[in-house]
Design a protein around this motif. Structure first.
Motif, PDB file in Angstrom:
ATOM      1  N   LYS A 107      13.059  -1.532  -1.017  1.00 40.55           N
ATOM      2  CA  LYS A 107      13.829  -1.859   0.177  1.00 40.55           C
ATOM      3  C   LYS A 107      14.034  -3.368   0.175  1.00 40.55           C
ATOM      4  CE  LYS A 107      10.303  -3.051   3.556  1.00 40.55           C
ATOM      5  NZ  LYS A 107       9.925  -2.987   4.973  1.00 40.55           N
ATOM      6  N   MET A 156      10.366   6.612   0.449  1.00 41.76           N
ATOM      7  CA  MET A 156      10.892   7.737   1.219  1.00 41.76           C
ATOM      8  C   MET A 156      11.820   8.546   0.324  1.00 41.76           C
ATOM      9  SD  MET A 156       9.549   7.572   4.267  1.00 41.76           S
ATOM     10  CE  MET A 156      10.574   8.817   5.058  1.00 41.76           C
ATOM     11  N   ALA A 162       7.590  11.510   2.596  1.00 38.99           N
ATOM     12  CA  ALA A 162       7.109  10.119   2.582  1.00 38.99           C
ATOM     13  C   ALA A 162       5.919  10.001   1.638  1.00 38.99           C
ATOM     14  CB  ALA A 162       6.715   9.687   3.989  1.00 38.99           C
ATOM     15  N   ASP A 182      10.350   8.182  13.424  1.00 37.90           N
ATOM     16  CA  ASP A 182      10.980   7.222  12.518  1.00 37.90           C
ATOM     17  C   ASP A 182       9.937   6.606  11.598  1.00 37.90           C
ATOM     18  OD1 ASP A 182      12.759   5.472  11.326  1.00 37.90           O
ATOM     19  OD2 ASP A 182      12.592   3.975  12.919  1.00 37.90           O
ATOM     20  N   LYS A 184       9.218   4.707   8.002  1.00 38.64           N
ATOM     21  CA  LYS A 184       9.951   3.928   7.004  1.00 38.64           C
ATOM     22  C   LYS A 184       8.980   3.231   6.058  1.00 38.64           C
ATOM     23  CE  LYS A 184      10.533   0.067  10.255  1.00 38.64           C
ATOM     24  NZ  LYS A 184       9.682   0.696  11.297  1.00 38.64           N
ATOM     25  N   ASP A 187       5.452   1.125   6.665  1.00 38.02           N
ATOM     26  CA  ASP A 187       4.696   1.554   7.843  1.00 38.02           C
ATOM     27  C   ASP A 187       3.271   1.942   7.466  1.00 38.02           C
ATOM     28  OD1 ASP A 187       6.857   1.200   9.472  1.00 38.02           O
ATOM     29  OD2 ASP A 187       7.296   3.326   9.767  1.00 38.02           O
TER      30      ASP A 187
END
Length: 277
Positions: A107, A156, A162, A182, A184, A187
């Protein structure tokens, strides 16, 4: 052999103005410099020193007595110091920052972010980190079914769910059907071990067993109804997709929560809604 990215105990084989040279033993051709400011007091030829081996700004092997935040093969949380067109630079406790290449990012990262990553040696024989930590996680966890664990989400997947690094060490997965809310990358999640696979990987759930979860779900559902002005615009006949989108529950979990609130006399089910009494 002097090993990049690892700690080693080496022997002082030469003293110079700017530090000492270390080797595995006297007479070895392979040597590495420990800069003068890092040389312990009283060090002499033949002294042994535990050092970490990395590379300096000129891509030469260098030794340090400072403690790195990550070593070869480790998975650790590191902070992003800066970003550039080639990737992100990570603080790992040493003078020269560590590169997280763009292609190793799962990410986009920004300065100040805490990122879970693993240290590896790239094709150019340089130390870098990757956010693709799966190959570096252990499958020999001490956990068993129904144990509570904490981990970091590192990937993810639309197909699987996850992927979680439990304790930032062990390999775990929250299956797609078990994901609520939620979640992501990055986390921290608290989860229950649902099962341990034959290969040692952990299947995780972020919800409790049904009889324990029911109270929590009923409370959350009542709060949602009150937030909506005392009326929910659908009932337990609604499509599972709508129920999950609006409540974060599966249809069965939703029906159990509705049943609990009905039993307590707090709601009434209408043909197309649920209302607070």
């Amino acid at each position: 052999m002097i090993r990049l990215g690892e700690k080693q105990t080496l022997t002082v084989v030469k003293k110079v103005e700017f530090g000492v040279y270390l080797s595995e033993k006297q007479g070895d051709e392979e040597k590495v410099l420990l800069p003068g400011k890092q040389v312990p007091a009283g060090t002499d030829i033949g002294s042994t020193i535990e050092v970490f081996i990395y590379k300096d700004s000129d891509d030469r092997l260098i030794a340090t007595t400072n403690e790195p935040k990550i070593m070869l093969g480790d998975v650790r949380m590191l902070k992003v110091k800066d970003t550039s067109r080639i990737g992100a630079f990570m603080d790992w406790g040493l003078e020269k920052d560590l590169l997280l290449p763009f292609k190793q990012q799962t990410k986009k990262v920004s300065p100040g972010d805490e990122v879970l990553c693993a240290l590896y040696i790239d094709k150019s024989n340089r130390l870098c980190v990757t956010m693709n930590v799966y190959p570096y996680l252990s499958q020999n966890s001490p956990y068993k079914k129904d144990d509570r664990v904490t981990g970091t989400v590192y990937e993810m997947s639309g197909n699987f769910g996850a992927f979680v690094a439990v304790d930032d060490i062990y390999s775990g997965l929250i299956p797609k059907k078990e994901i609520y809310g939620d979640i992501k990358i990055g986390d921290t999640v608290s989860a229950r071990v649902v099962s341990v696979k034959e290969d040692g990987k952990l299947n995780l759930g972020i919800r409790e067993k049904a009889y324990l979860q029911m109270d929590t779900d009923a409370k959350a559902l009542m709060e949602l109804i009150e937030k909506e002005g005392g009326k929910l615009s659908f009932n337990d006949k609604a499509a599972p997709e709508l129920i999950r989108e609006k409540t974060g529950m599966s249809k069965n979990e939703f029906k159990r929560a509705v049943g609990r609130l009905l039993k307590e006399g707090r709601i009434e089910i209408k043909p197309d809604s649920i209302v607070k009494i």
